[in-house]
Design a protein around this motif. Structure first.
Motif, PDB file in Angstrom:
ATOM      1  N   LEU A  24       0.813  -1.097   0.144  1.00 29.00           N
ATOM      2  CA  LEU A  24       0.172   0.103   0.067  1.00 29.00           C
ATOM      3  C   LEU A  24       0.978   1.239  -0.061  1.00 29.00           C
ATOM      4  N   SER A  25       1.883   1.301   0.929  1.00 35.71           N
ATOM      5  CA  SER A  25       2.742   2.484   0.707  1.00 35.71           C
ATOM      6  C   SER A  25       3.402   2.575  -0.416  1.00 35.71           C
ATOM      7  N   GLU A  26       3.720   1.470  -1.213  1.00 33.04           N
ATOM      8  CA  GLU A  26       4.628   1.744  -2.489  1.00 33.04           C
ATOM      9  C   GLU A  26       3.376   2.247  -3.477  1.00 33.04           C
ATOM     10  N   ARG A  27       2.070   2.379  -3.060  1.00 34.56           N
ATOM     11  CA  ARG A  27       1.343   2.709  -4.176  1.00 34.56           C
ATOM     12  C   ARG A  27       0.591   4.187  -3.721  1.00 34.56           C
ATOM     13  N   GLY A  28       1.387   4.651  -2.704  1.00 38.74           N
ATOM     14  CA  GLY A  28       0.935   6.069  -2.125  1.00 38.74           C
ATOM     15  C   GLY A  28      -0.064   5.963  -1.230  1.00 38.74           C
ATOM     16  N   TRP A  29      -0.354   5.045  -0.536  1.00 36.30           N
ATOM     17  CA  TRP A  29      -1.249   5.004   0.575  1.00 36.30           C
ATOM     18  C   TRP A  29      -0.756   5.445   1.858  1.00 36.30           C
ATOM     19  N   ASN A  30      -1.384   6.305   2.588  1.00 33.65           N
ATOM     20  CA  ASN A  30      -0.520   6.874   3.827  1.00 33.65           C
ATOM     21  C   ASN A  30      -1.203   6.558   5.063  1.00 33.65           C
ATOM     22  N   GLU A  31      -2.387   5.760   4.931  1.00 40.04           N
ATOM     23  CA  GLU A  31      -3.201   5.537   6.006  1.00 40.04           C
ATOM     24  C   GLU A  31      -3.958   4.351   5.860  1.00 40.04           C
ATOM     25  N   VAL A  32      -4.036   3.271   6.625  1.00 38.11           N
ATOM     26  CA  VAL A  32      -4.834   2.273   6.839  1.00 38.11           C
ATOM     27  C   VAL A  32      -5.314   1.859   8.056  1.00 38.11           C
ATOM     28  N   GLY A  33      -6.611   1.140   8.071  1.00 39.77           N
ATOM     29  CA  GLY A  33      -7.353   0.832   9.410  1.00 39.77           C
ATOM     30  C   GLY A  33      -7.703  -0.485   9.645  1.00 39.77           C
TER      31      GLY A  33
END
Length: 63
Positions: A24-33
């Motif tokens: 997810l981080s590699e794809r630009g996500w900066n938050e996950v729950g």
């Protein structure tokens, strides 16, 4: 995600979660729950990975 509680699968949940977080981080996500049941021992893993409690929810199942 759910992993079978048998001891031979110990560590697999954490590995999968860390890989998912990296993906997810590699794809630009900066938050996950996460949604976690109160008392779930996996909560300790989530806290070690940096997750924090931001809210709680209660549900009533009607008969």
């Amino acid at each position: 995600m759910f992993r079978r509680p048998a001891t031979e699968f110990a560590g697999l949940g954490g590995l999968l979660l860390r890989r998912a977080m990296a993906w997810l981080s590699e794809r630009g996500w900066n938050e996950v729950g996460l949604a976690v049941t109160a008392g779930n021992p996996a909560q300790q893993l989530y806290e070690r990975l940096g997750f924090t409690i931001t809210g709680t929810k209660m549900t009533l199942e009607l008969p």
